[in-house]
Scaffold this active site. Structure first.
Site, PDB file in Angstrom:
ATOM      1  N   HIS A 162       0.817  -1.218   0.000  1.00 41.55           N
ATOM      2  CA  HIS A 162       0.000   0.000   0.000  1.00 41.55           C
ATOM      3  C   HIS A 162       0.852   1.270   0.000  1.00 41.55           C
ATOM      4  CE1 HIS A 162      -3.586   2.256   0.197  1.00 41.55           C
ATOM      5  NE2 HIS A 162      -4.301   1.454   0.965  1.00 41.55           N
ATOM      6  N   GLU A 394      -9.868  -0.238 -20.110  1.00 40.08           N
ATOM      7  CA  GLU A 394      -9.904  -0.921 -21.405  1.00 40.08           C
ATOM      8  C   GLU A 394      -8.562  -1.546 -21.732  1.00 40.08           C
ATOM      9  OE1 GLU A 394     -11.811  -2.404 -24.466  1.00 40.08           O
ATOM     10  OE2 GLU A 394     -12.844  -0.611 -23.736  1.00 40.08           O
TER      11      GLU A 394
END
Length: 449
Positions: A162, A394
């Site tokens: 993280h 995408e």
């Protein structure tokens, strides 16, 4: 619907390190105060349907190439955590040590493993956190796993420390990774890597009380404070709760109807109307259900909601800021007031918590963390993936069917995720309180619809 499969019969076919396609500079990479407290692993799985033009084998090849390309502008992701020899602060040694890359296969098809959004312990087999052939000190900070299924569908698991990224910068990274999987596309975004923008002031200047955090004594940067959560751990249960768009509209209408009945001026009315958002009404319902499940009307309940601070700073940070730029806002109330009071009041309290997050408050919080070591302190934590739109990224082989977070079982949590009609909430509650939480959640909806 298929029965949930917890043993996915995954076979690892390849496990290796991937390096940047060009040589990068050997340097030390500064981590902000917020990065310092977030050194746990974050994991997510992206599921894709079969594509006749992109077999899982081709996808793995394209992903490996994309990772090699993207590690040039993201060179720190191929580094290793280390401590500064004078300050003992964590930083990243950008030493080109590599990112992890795993190729695997499952004996199941996607429609045989159950709901792809619902929590499934078996999904951890789709997202390696470490490479078995490496020593603990040489483990990569991020690992990617492409797993093929017998139907031709596949998943891409992404596990990263993280300290590298928060949710927004993970979305930017994913957009860039997807762009590099094409043959001739430039980066989708140019990331901003200046973590010193969120450095603490010298000397630190704490201007506000910060009851949303609990100070704990763990020594100077010995470990991430979040790793201390095991001291507060109860046995957890995870469920998926769904709200349709009709349910959400009912919640908004209830909040609006109640606040109309309350005496206030035009300015107050406008302020309250702006607070009636999808996130705020869903978070208010979650908070109410959690508070009532505690079964102690005199207890004060605190809800924590995650806030992206990029646009709250002066001057505002660019969207492309790459690093941890999320803090928690808080709201508190007695459980009996939460049960007996109007719903709009909970919505307003949550909104007020977000409005509290000004530049001055954020800077004070950062300085608090520079001076103290602590963890978020509340009995209800709500985060949202609604605006990240991870399922809209995408790739050459299309968009993911869904993106599913893999969560730990350390503390109660609620993550609001997009759904086909409305939202779904991945909720983790102590086992002894989950039944009551679900009852209050559904009972409130039943009484207003």
């Amino acid at each position: 619907m298929a029965t949930m499969q917890e043993e996915l019969k995954v076979t690892i076919q390849d496990s290796t390190l991937v390096f940047a396609s060009q040589e990068t500079q050997n340097r030390s990479f500064f981590l902000s105060t917020l990065d310092q407290i977030l050194t746990v692993n974050i994991q997510a799985i992206y599921f894709f349907q079969a594509n006749p033009y992109f077999t899982p084998q081709v996808v793995a090849q394209r992903m490996k190439l994309a990772l090699q390309r993207v590690l040039v502008p993201y060179d720190f992701m191929a580094g290793r955590l280390k401590r500064h020899h004078h300050s003992s602060r964590l930083e990243i040694n950008c030493n080109m040590a590599g990112a992890g890359f795993v190729v695997a296969s499952s004996e199941f098809s996607l429609d045989e493993i159950g709901d792809l959004v619902s929590p499934n312990p078996g999904f951890r087999q789709l997202d390696a956190q470490t490479l078995d052939h490496l020593d603990a000190d040489d483990q990569p900070l991020c690992v990617f796993q492409v797993t093929s299924f017998k139907c031709g569908g596949f998943s891409i698991g992404m596990s990263f420390n993280h300290s590298l990224l928060d949710g927004t910068s993970a979305k930017i990274f994913l957009e860039n990774l997807a762009s590099q999987a094409f043959e001739d596309k430039p980066l989708a975004f140019i990331p901003c890597h200046d973590r010193k923008l969120l450095a603490a002031r010298s000397p630190p200047h704490i201007e506000f009380p910060h009851p949303e955090y609990l100070k704990i004594d763990i020594g100077p940067f010995l470990a991430s404070p979040l790793l201390m959560l095991h001291e507060f751990q109860k046995k957890m249960e995870i469920k998926i709760l769904k709200l349709s768009s009709k349910d959400i509209n009912f919640l908004k209408l209830k909040a609006k109807a109640e606040e109309v009945d309350d005496d206030h001026n035009a300015t107050t009315t406008a302020k309250r109307r702006r607070s009636i958002t999808t996130f705020n009404v869903v978070a208010a319902l979650i908070w109410r259900s959690r508070a009532l499940s505690l079964n102690d009307k005199d207890k004060e309940s605190t809800v924590l909601t995650s806030v992206d601070i990029r646009q709250r700073l002066k001057p505002p940070f660019p969207l492309e800021y790459c690093g941890n730029a999320v803090l928690v806002a808080y709201a508190s109330a007695k459980c009996k007031d939460i049960e007996q009071g109007p719903f709009w009041k909970l919505v307003e309290l949550i909104s007020d918590g977000h409005n509290r997050m000004t530049d001055e408050y954020v800077r004070s919080t950062i300085d608090w963390f520079e001076t103290n070591k602590g963890i978020p302190f509340g009995d209800c934590h709500v985060t949202s993936w609604l605006r990240m739109e991870l399922h809209q990224v995408e790739f050459p082989w299309g968009k993911p069917l869904c993106c599913t977070p893999l969560v730990n079982h350390l503390a109660p949590f609620n993550c609001i995720l997009p759904d086909a009609d409305g939202v779904c909430i991945m909720s983790g509650q102590p086992v002894a309180e989950m039944e009551s939480f679900q009852y209050h959640f559904h009972n409130f909806l039943a009484n207003i619809s």
